[in-house]
Design a protein around this motif. Structure first.
Motif: not given
Length: 920
Positions: A312-318
């Motif tokens: 989830t954090n990685a998707a938000d950062a992307l």
């Protein structure tokens, strides 16, 4: 003119602290000549104000008066008409044009010249002088200008020395010196010429002294001139040195210019480097995705809570990196394009992996639920196993399965679903349809089983000897179906065509129990007791109470998981399809990269709920039909319960699926209720009475009492009380009409008896139930009961004293024809002998016998269930006594002094009636 000028100065301008500078005698052009004076004046106070004043003589001619004044700053144009020829006319342009004719050309020129000088000295805004000779517009003398300080109130300077002297003032010191000098010469005033000669001699003496002084100072002048020559030489030497210094500094200047230019280039380079560094830092900070995020997107664990959080954090950062607002020119950089392409590839890869995983989760959860239901059905459907055991097992608690664990597990992916919705709407939409397909089949199975149990509980039967509709299935078939479900999870591509091939089938055609239950026949309300209706009410309430939290929980989950709480713009990928949903058609076309707007997120939720719970409304309608088939009065219970649940759902969300569905079902319930009322009215209209037996209380009157009592207990504090009140009005009016119809058709029972008994029963019912909307009908029923009771009593009392009644009716008829009462005895048919003969036919014994026969007839007419015999008998006793008194009155009036009396008394009547009532 001079005398006039002095007079005007003294009388008009000096009191106003003004000084008169020029004057011209004028009259208005083209009118009767009425001379006046235009005066140019200045104020003696600072700041100086310059005015043009119009002065004219008074009508009496003794003095002058000030008529009009214009500020010189308001003068725009001075037009002299002709600059060459002599012309006394001129125009002054103030707020309007004033045309004047001067008494002489000289005065006009003098006045215009004065105006020009005042304009040059005092006004910033220059006046436009046209057709004026250039000789008049001469410059002021420089000496005069230098001698007059700026802003001081000085007189106008000109070429005329007398004019200057005329306006020059003496200062205080000069006035003091003149006074001292005049005091030394006593004759200065008396002999002005001698004083002037003395002053002239003294002036000559002073001039001579000045000349001698100048001649004596010639040597000093020569020395001064010599010093000046030496000073000039020194100045020349200094200039030579300055020139040499300037040549020396010229080379230094060139070097400094080169240094300055070099510094400017260095500064410019530093500025560019700082800006370049800022741009690089911006790109690095906003378009650099951490390695951990990249790894999470590519290989992150989507099954554990920690892995889901990392993804989830990685998707938000992307998403932040992809949505960064680039500055002008960034999109042309090759590195930026490569990074954007890399982000796009990461997004596509993770979206595909996430969609595949979520699809697998859906299939897994659905498979578990399905296998659970199948195993339960399998255990129930063993060949030779009777359904009664199964139904007994299911009938312990009428409840629906809880999906909370399933929702709890999926809600961990809510943020990832939101990310997928914002980045790849095609895959998001495919997951949405996939979820609806799975859940609709699961809920359909659970809800149908739930309603089957509810129907069996309502009827209290288990259909002995019939097996449950679901037949056993082989394990291989179940395994194959489950594998097909899992296999579909890897084929999710944004389109849902593969999901349409997926089917979950029962091993046999499931026959609904309701079909046989509805064939039981229409059972009348009289065959069911209160306990049966209460049982139905509880079961129906339990069904609604189970459905409501199930729908609300699923709707809440859908809104949270699929992020449908608010309106928003969404960007879809290239998908062109129209999806047909139960309850509505959702058509979309999403060109790639073009943002589309969803009309209403609530509509999306409602359409999804309609697809998932498509079987609720038909099952509810079937259950309602069964309840109405069992007992038509069940529609009252269903109307109250359904109305309450609809009202509760609308308070939460008027446009929700639950509110809409329950509202649709409520329409069916209301129709059944109206049908129940119509059927009762139809039964009233079709009622037939026996010609051989007495009528008594009509069946529909008793049924109305039953209906009203039941309805009042059901609709207590109900939201739909108004519907019941309308039904009451229709029913009671139909009851009234039908009672009168039956009374008119009755042959065995007198009409008055039918009306009296039934309206008495209606009145008693309405009085006991206290129905507010039927107050008028209650009063009407009481009135009809009273009227027909009185009519029946009067009609029946004519039988025991029939001849006596006929005799006195004839007496009253003669009196009505105009015969006096005391003369009636002279009528042959009504004389005293005839009266005595009639009275003798009714001795006390005959009267008692007649009353006894009357009592027996009344007893035959009246029914026992209403118990009106004593009431009617008492009314007949009162009416008989009233007639007895009436007969005695007629005897006393029409046969006075005859001594004729009845052979029985009022007390005898009371005794007869009492003994008859007691004997029976």
């Amino acid at each position: 003119m001079t005398a006039i000028k002095h007079a005007l100065q003294r009388d008009i301008f000096t009191p106003n602290d003004e000084r008169l500078l020029s004057i011209v005698n004028v009259c208005k052009a083209g009118k009767k000549k009425r001379n006046c004076f235009l005066c140019a004046t200045v104020t003696t106070e600072r700041p100086v104000q310059v005015n043009v004043v119009k002065v004219k003589k008074s009508d009496k001619g003794d003095f002058y008066k000030r008529q009009t004044a214009w500020a010189l700053r308001d003068l725009a144009v001075v037009d002299a008409k002709d600059a060459v020829k002599e012309n006394p006319e001129f125009d002054l342009h103030f707020d309007k044009v004033y045309k004047w004719v001067a008494s002489s050309t000289v005065e006009k020129h003098t006045f215009i010249s004065c105006i020009w000088k005042l304009n040059q000295r005092y006004l910033r805004k220059k006046i436009d002088f046209i057709n004026v000779s250039s000789q008049l517009l001469e410059e002021l003398p420089k000496v005069a200008e230098e001698s007059v300080p700026s802003g001081e109130n000085q007189s106008v300077a000109g070429g005329d020395e007398e004019a200057v002297d005329e306006y020059q003032e003496l200062n205080a010191r000069e006035e003091q010196d003149i006074e001292i000098m005049m005091e030394g010469c006593e004759y200065a005033i008396s002999n002005a010429e001698a004083f002037a000669e003395k002053l002239s001699r003294e002036l000559q003496v002073l001039d001579g002294a000045n000349i001698q002084s100048i001649m004596a100072s010639e040597k000093q002048v020569n020395i001064l001139m010599k010093l000046l020559d030496e000073a000039l030489k020194e100045v020349d030497q200094i200039e030579l040195k300055l020139s040499s210094y300037e040549e020396m500094l010229q080379s230094v200047k060139e070097q400094m210019d080169q240094i300055s230019e070099s510094n400017h280039l260095i500064h410019l380079s530093n500025t560019n480097n700082v800006k370049l560094l800022s741009e690089i830092e911006f790109l690095v900070n906003h378009m650099d995705l951490a390695k951990g995020h990249i790894k999470a997107l590519q290989e992150g664990d989507l099954t554990s809570s920690r892995g889901i959080e990392a993804c989830t954090n990685a998707a938000d950062a992307l998403l932040q990196c992809m949505n960064v607002a680039l500055r002008p020119g960034h999109d042309m950089l090759h590195a930026v394009k490569q990074q954007q392409q890399r982000f796009s590839d990461l997004r596509e890869h993770f979206a595909r992996r996430l969609a595949s995983h979520l699809n697998s989760v859906f299939v897994q959860q659905f498979s578990q639920k399905f296998l659970h239901l199948y195993s339960r059905s399998h255990s129930i459907s063993v060949p030779g196993h009777d359904q009664s055991s199964t139904l007994a097992q299911h009938s312990v608690e009428l409840t629906l399965p809880n999906h909370h664990p399933f929702h709890r597990d999926l809600l961990r992916y809510a943020k990832l679903m939101e990310w997928l919705k914002n980045t790849d709407y095609g895959k998001y939409e495919g997951l949405t349809k996939n979820y609806m397909d799975y859940l609709s089949r699961l809920y359909e199975r659970e809800i149908k089983d739930f309603f089957e149990v509810a129907k069996i509980k309502m009827t209290g039967t288990t259909r002995e000897g019939k097996k449950f509709a679901t037949l056993p299935r082989k394990e291989s078939a179940v395994k194959q179906e489950t594998e097909s479900l899992h296999g579909s999870s890897g084929k999710l591509t944004g389109s849902t065509s593969s999901l349409n091939k997926l089917s979950v089938q029962s091993s046999g055609n499931r026959r609904s129990q309701s079909s046989s239950l509805l064939d039981m026949g229409n059972m009348s309300a009289s065959d069911l007791d209160v306990a049966d209706r209460t049982k139905f009410d509880k079961i129906f309430e339990q069904v609604l109470s189970e459905l409501e939290p199930l729908c609300l929980a699923e709707q809440d989950f859908i809104s949270k998981f699929f992020k449908l709480q608010q309106h928003q713009n969404i960007s879809g990928t290239a998908t062109n399809e129209a999806e047909e949903m139960d309850g509505g058609t959702l058509s979309r076309s999403y060109p790639s990269g073009v943002p589309q707007t969803v009309s209403s997120e609530k509509d999306m939720i409602r359409q999804m709920m309609t697809k998932i719970f498509r079987c609720i409304e038909p099952e509810l309608n079937n259950l309602i039909a069964l309840g109405d088939k069992i007992d038509s009065f069940n529609s009252l219970y269903m109307l109250v319960k359904m109305s309450h649940h609809v009202w509760t759902a609308q308070n939460v969300d008027p446009a929700s699926f639950l509110s809409t569905t329950l509202g649709n079902v409520l329409v069916t319930v209301k129709r059944n209720f109206d049908k129940c009322i119509s059927n009762q009215m139809k039964q009233m209209d079709e009622v037939k009475i026996s010609k051989k037996s007495k009528v008594g209380i009509l069946p529909f009157v008793a049924e109305f009492e039953e209906f009203a009592a039941l309805a009042e207990s059901i609709f207590k504090n109900a939201e739909r009380r108004g519907d019941l009140d309308k039904a009451y009005i229709k029913l009671i009016r139909a009851v009234f009409v039908s009672v009168e119809k039956v009374a008119n058709e009755s042959q065995k029972t007198p009409r008055d008896v039918v009306m009296m008994e039934n309206f008495h029963h209606i009145f008693a019912t309405l009085s006991r139930l206290k129905i507010s909307c039927l107050e008028a009908e209650k009063k009407e029923a009481k009135q009809k009961y009273t009227d027909h009771l009185q009519s029946y009593v009067i009609y029946s009392l004519g039988q025991p004293l029939e001849k006596l009644n006929h005799f006195f009716e004839g007496v009253e008829a003669r009196v009505a024809q105009g015969i006096r009462e005391e003369e009636v005895s002279y009528q042959l048919a009504f004389n005293k002998q005839e009266l005595r003969k009639v009275i003798k036919e009714y001795p006390g014994k005959e009267v008692k016998k007649g009353l006894d026969n009357l009592y027996k007839k009344v007893d035959k007419h009246l029914c026992e269930e209403e118990n009106l015999l004593q009431v009617v008998w008492h009314s007949m006793q009162d009416e008989f006594i009233r007639q007895y008194k009436h007969f005695e009155g007629l005897i006393a009036r029409c046969y006075p002094g005859s001594g004729i009396t009845m052979e029985f008394t009022i007390q005898d009547i009371l005794d007869y009636c009492s003994s008859i009532a007691q004997s029976h």
